[in-house]
Each structure stands twice: as C-alpha cells, then as structure tokens.
Motif scaffolding. Structure first.
Motif, PDB file in Angstrom:
ATOM      1  N   TRP A  21       0.834  -1.204   0.000  1.00 45.97           N
ATOM      2  CA  TRP A  21       0.000   0.000   0.000  1.00 45.97           C
ATOM      3  C   TRP A  21       0.869   1.255   0.000  1.00 45.97           C
ATOM      4  CZ3 TRP A  21      -4.609   1.032  -1.474  1.00 45.97           C
ATOM      5  CH2 TRP A  21      -5.599   0.058  -1.427  1.00 45.97           C
ATOM      6  N   VAL A  22       1.893   1.285   0.824  1.00 41.71           N
ATOM      7  CA  VAL A  22       2.759   2.463   0.909  1.00 41.71           C
ATOM      8  C   VAL A  22       3.442   2.714  -0.426  1.00 41.71           C
ATOM      9  CG1 VAL A  22       4.878   3.367   1.954  1.00 41.71           C
ATOM     10  CG2 VAL A  22       3.116   2.354   3.393  1.00 41.71           C
ATOM     11  N   VAL A  23       4.018   1.674  -1.015  1.00 39.27           N
ATOM     12  CA  VAL A  23       4.723   1.827  -2.299  1.00 39.27           C
ATOM     13  C   VAL A  23       3.758   2.259  -3.394  1.00 39.27           C
ATOM     14  CG1 VAL A  23       5.944   0.546  -4.097  1.00 39.27           C
ATOM     15  CG2 VAL A  23       6.583   0.248  -1.716  1.00 39.27           C
ATOM     16  N   THR A  24       2.590   1.635  -3.450  1.00 38.71           N
ATOM     17  CA  THR A  24       1.606   1.960  -4.489  1.00 38.71           C
ATOM     18  C   THR A  24       1.130   3.402  -4.371  1.00 38.71           C
ATOM     19  OG1 THR A  24       0.886  -0.340  -4.543  1.00 38.71           O
ATOM     20  CG2 THR A  24      -0.612   1.295  -5.482  1.00 38.71           C
ATOM     21  N   LEU A  25       0.722   3.803  -3.184  1.00 44.21           N
ATOM     22  CA  LEU A  25       0.213   5.164  -3.002  1.00 44.21           C
ATOM     23  C   LEU A  25       1.297   6.210  -3.209  1.00 44.21           C
ATOM     24  CD1 LEU A  25      -2.207   4.597   0.002  1.00 44.21           C
ATOM     25  CD2 LEU A  25      -2.796   4.947  -2.401  1.00 44.21           C
ATOM     26  N   ALA A  26       2.510   5.952  -2.726  1.00 47.83           N
ATOM     27  CA  ALA A  26       3.617   6.910  -2.925  1.00 47.83           C
ATOM     28  C   ALA A  26       3.941   7.055  -4.403  1.00 47.83           C
ATOM     29  CB  ALA A  26       4.847   6.462  -2.140  1.00 47.83           C
ATOM     30  N   SER A  27       3.909   5.955  -5.139  1.00 48.16           N
ATOM     31  CA  SER A  27       4.190   6.016  -6.576  1.00 48.16           C
ATOM     32  C   SER A  27       3.121   6.794  -7.326  1.00 48.16           C
ATOM     33  CB  SER A  27       4.300   4.604  -7.151  1.00 48.16           C
ATOM     34  OG  SER A  27       5.375   3.917  -6.556  1.00 48.16           O
ATOM     35  N   ILE A  28       1.857   6.556  -6.990  1.00 48.85           N
ATOM     36  CA  ILE A  28       0.753   7.272  -7.643  1.00 48.85           C
ATOM     37  C   ILE A  28       0.868   8.777  -7.364  1.00 48.85           C
ATOM     38  CG2 ILE A  28      -1.749   7.658  -7.580  1.00 48.85           C
ATOM     39  CD1 ILE A  28      -2.009   4.591  -7.157  1.00 48.85           C
ATOM     40  N   ILE A  29       1.138   9.140  -6.126  1.00 53.03           N
ATOM     41  CA  ILE A  29       1.258  10.555  -5.769  1.00 53.03           C
ATOM     42  C   ILE A  29       2.441  11.196  -6.485  1.00 53.03           C
ATOM     43  CG2 ILE A  29       1.802  12.121  -3.857  1.00 53.03           C
ATOM     44  CD1 ILE A  29       0.015  10.264  -2.115  1.00 53.03           C
ATOM     45  N   SER A  30       3.545  10.474  -6.601  1.00 50.73           N
ATOM     46  CA  SER A  30       4.722  11.014  -7.300  1.00 50.73           C
ATOM     47  C   SER A  30       4.432  11.260  -8.773  1.00 50.73           C
ATOM     48  CB  SER A  30       5.901  10.054  -7.166  1.00 50.73           C
ATOM     49  OG  SER A  30       6.277   9.921  -5.826  1.00 50.73           O
ATOM     50  N   VAL A  31       3.758  10.336  -9.411  1.00 47.45           N
ATOM     51  CA  VAL A  31       3.414  10.512 -10.830  1.00 47.45           C
ATOM     52  C   VAL A  31       2.454  11.684 -10.992  1.00 47.45           C
ATOM     53  CG1 VAL A  31       2.198   9.452 -12.781  1.00 47.45           C
ATOM     54  CG2 VAL A  31       3.874   8.126 -11.487  1.00 47.45           C
ATOM     55  N   LEU A  32       1.444  11.784 -10.132  1.00 45.68           N
ATOM     56  CA  LEU A  32       0.504  12.900 -10.208  1.00 45.68           C
ATOM     57  C   LEU A  32       1.205  14.237  -9.974  1.00 45.68           C
ATOM     58  CD1 LEU A  32      -2.621  11.403  -8.391  1.00 45.68           C
ATOM     59  CD2 LEU A  32      -2.325  11.835 -10.842  1.00 45.68           C
ATOM     60  N   ALA A  33       2.155  14.273  -9.034  1.00 45.40           N
ATOM     61  CA  ALA A  33       2.908  15.507  -8.788  1.00 45.40           C
ATOM     62  C   ALA A  33       3.717  15.887 -10.022  1.00 45.40           C
ATOM     63  CB  ALA A  33       3.825  15.338  -7.579  1.00 45.40           C
ATOM     64  N   GLY A  34       4.326  14.906 -10.677  1.00 43.32           N
ATOM     65  CA  GLY A  34       5.062  15.177 -11.910  1.00 43.32           C
ATOM     66  C   GLY A  34       4.168  15.687 -13.011  1.00 43.32           C
ATOM     67  N   LEU A  35       2.974  15.102 -13.117  1.00 48.71           N
ATOM     68  CA  LEU A  35       2.017  15.554 -14.134  1.00 48.71           C
ATOM     69  C   LEU A  35       1.524  16.974 -13.854  1.00 48.71           C
ATOM     70  CD1 LEU A  35      -0.098  12.304 -14.633  1.00 48.71           C
ATOM     71  CD2 LEU A  35       1.584  13.285 -16.213  1.00 48.71           C
ATOM     72  N   MET A  36       1.591  17.390 -12.590  1.00 49.51           N
ATOM     73  CA  MET A  36       1.162  18.731 -12.233  1.00 49.51           C
ATOM     74  C   MET A  36       2.302  19.736 -12.398  1.00 49.51           C
ATOM     75  SD  MET A  36      -0.018  20.245  -8.557  1.00 49.51           S
ATOM     76  CE  MET A  36       1.655  20.434  -7.984  1.00 49.51           C
TER      77      MET A  36
END
Length: 159
Positions: A21-36
């Motif tokens: 869960w930690v790895v999945t959520l951290a990865s999703i947030i990192s990608v979204l931050a990059g897209l922003m």
C-alpha cells in the motif's frame, strides 16, 4: 525509515500488505505531482533544472494566476511544512531507536540531544547562503556540495 516503523507494528499486522500500500500510493502521488509540476514549469517559463528552490519559484507563480491563489498558496506551503516536519521526524527515528536500544538513553533525552546535534550541523549549510557564500570546496558552497553528494552519489548508491 519504514523498517523502524515496521518494528512498532503488532505481529498481527501484515507487513507485506502495508508495504504494498505504501509503495503503491507513494508512486501514484509522485506521478501525479510530476504531471502537475511540469506543465506549471512550462507555463511559467521556469527552467526545470533550477535546483532545490524550484517549488518556491514555481508554486507562487502558479498560485498568482488562480482565484483565491494567496489563500491556496498559504495552505500549500503549510502542508509542505507539515510534510517536511514529518519526514524529519521519521529520519530522526532511526537514530533515536538506535540510541535508546544500544546505549540505553531515554527516548526524550535521545530526541533532545540528536535534535540539537542535527540543528547545529545545519548551521554551516545555512550560512553558505549568506556570510559563508564565498567559502567553497571543490568549487561549490557547503550547501551545493552536500546537495551534489546526496543527489549524485548517496541516493544512487544506497537506493
């Protein structure tokens, strides 16, 4: 850091499940931050290689174009402060755990001593932006040297 936190979990808690869960959520947030952030950089004309102060250059420019931008900016930077403090606490946890278990220090005493030592070690880094800005090692200020060592050597080696 998470290994130390994992030691505090009860045996009934699934470490693998929590880790996924930690790895999945951290990865999703990192990608979204990059897209922003990259479109924001492009729209403001700020160079993406500007370095550690990039957030403090980009986000005020973005918030200045939004309705209620000042308020959103204050909230954003307060949340960034909370993130920085929680990260600092989690990094300190390894040292606190070591000193309490290996040297028998009290948790409160370990936190106080280690916090003071870490704050004192940050003084030369802070001074490298002002009075010590002319002091260079290998052509870099203290901050630039530590940033280079961390980003280009330590993270790739230990990651």
């Amino acid at each position: 850091v998470h290994t130390t936190y994992g030691a505090y979990l009860p045996n009934s808690e699934g470490v693998v499940r929590s880790g996924v869960w930690v790895v999945t959520l951290a990865s999703i947030i990192s990608v979204l931050a990059g897209l922003m952030i990259f479109p924001a950089l492009a729209s403001t004309g700020i160079d993406p290689t500007a370095g550690p102060g990039l957030t403090f250059m980009t986000m005020p420019a973005v918030f200045s174009h939004l309705p209620f931008g000042q308020g959103l900016g204050v909230v954003f930077f307060l949340l960034l402060l909370v993130a920085a403090l929680s990260s600092s606490i989690s990094m300190l946890e390894h040292l606190v755990r070591f000193t309490t278990e290996e040297w028998g220090w009290s948790r409160r005493g370990a936190c106080r001593v280690l916090t003071l030592l870490i704050m004192a070690s940050g003084i030369p880094v802070s001074l490298s932006f002002g009075p010590w800005s002319d002091l260079t090692l290998f052509g870099k200020t203290i901050f630039e040297l530590l940033d280079y060592l961390t980003s280009n050597l330590m993270m790739p080696l230990f990651g």
